[in-house]
Design a protein around this motif. Structure first.
Motif: not given
Length: 239
Positions: A153-182
């Motif tokens: 999944x490619x996303x964009x973010x402004x960095x020091x050298x300008x706008x960059x497009x990169x993969x935000x899916x590959x490095x994510x090992x775990x993603x889960x929905x959390x219940x409400x906290x206090x």
């Protein structure tokens, strides 16, 4: 602590200490540069015997590794300091905690081993929380399922050298929905492996919006819970 060595009395460090610190409450809004200034003042006030770099404008020997973004709370930031005399790491940590501004807390201290501090920081565990609107949990669960099914999944973010497009899916090992906290905030838990460029929680939120009807929340509460070695789908602090 010992007597502070003056900058002109430069010498190689005889000991290196690694510190883990937290940024809590309002301190999360401080930048990495703000923390650096506060930390150097704390070193002077605590009389930590710092070693200094050589040259015309010597600086205390401090090395930082993978600082969290401004606005994020954290329990697991790391730095390394060089000293010109041998000290007990626990006493250095206690002395610093007596003089640091509110919200900055030294949470761990060890004598540095050989090798780079950054090499041991393989991944981070994060929580991102906000107050859900009606029906938002179902949308978020569908977005997480779409995220898990995607290879890239490619996303964009402004960095020091300008706008960059990169993969935000590959490095994510775990993603889960959390219940409400206090405080009634639900959200996401995530484990992100460190890559180049470094994927942040906000990038994961952007990726969810790419693959689904999810709308990024405004000003979510981001907290780094741990940073260090990856053990399966968990992250363990270095110390």
């Amino acid at each position: 602590m010992g007597k502070q060595r003056q900058p002109e009395q430069q010498a190689p460090p005889v000991q290196k200490i690694r510190l883990r610190y937290a940024k809590r409450d309002r301190a999360r809004f401080t930048s990495h540069r703000d923390f650096g200034r506060a930390f150097e003042r704390a070193l002077r006030r605590a009389h930590v015997p710092m070693a200094y770099s050589s040259g015309f404008n010597p600086h205390p020997r401090i090395s930082y590794a993978n600082a969290s973004p401004t606005g994020a709370a954290t329990e697991a930031e790391y730095l390394e300091i060089g000293l010109w005399e041998v000290c007990d790491p626990e006493k250095v940590m206690a002395a610093l905690n007596e003089v640091l501004p509110p919200g900055f807390v030294m949470a761990g201290a060890v004598v540095a081993e050989s090798g780079s501090l950054a090499d041991g920081l393989e991944a981070s565990s994060w929580e991102v929380r906000w107050h859900f609107a009606d029906g938002e949990r179902e949308i978020l669960e569908a977005a997480v399922a779409a995220f898990d099914d995607a290879e890239k999944i490619e996303v964009e973010r402004m960095m020091k050298n300008g706008l960059r497009t990169f993969d935000a899916r590959g490095p994510v090992e775990l993603l889960e929905v959390l219940d409400a906290d206090t405080e009634g905030r639900a959200g996401l838990g995530m484990v992100i492996c460190h890559a180049v460029p470094l994927v942040r929680p906000e990038d994961v939120l952007s990726a969810l919006a790419v693959v689904s009807d999810f709308v990024k929340p405004v000003g979510p509460r981001q907290t780094r819970l741990a940073q260090g070695k990856r053990v399966g789908e968990r992250v363990e602090n270095l110390f």
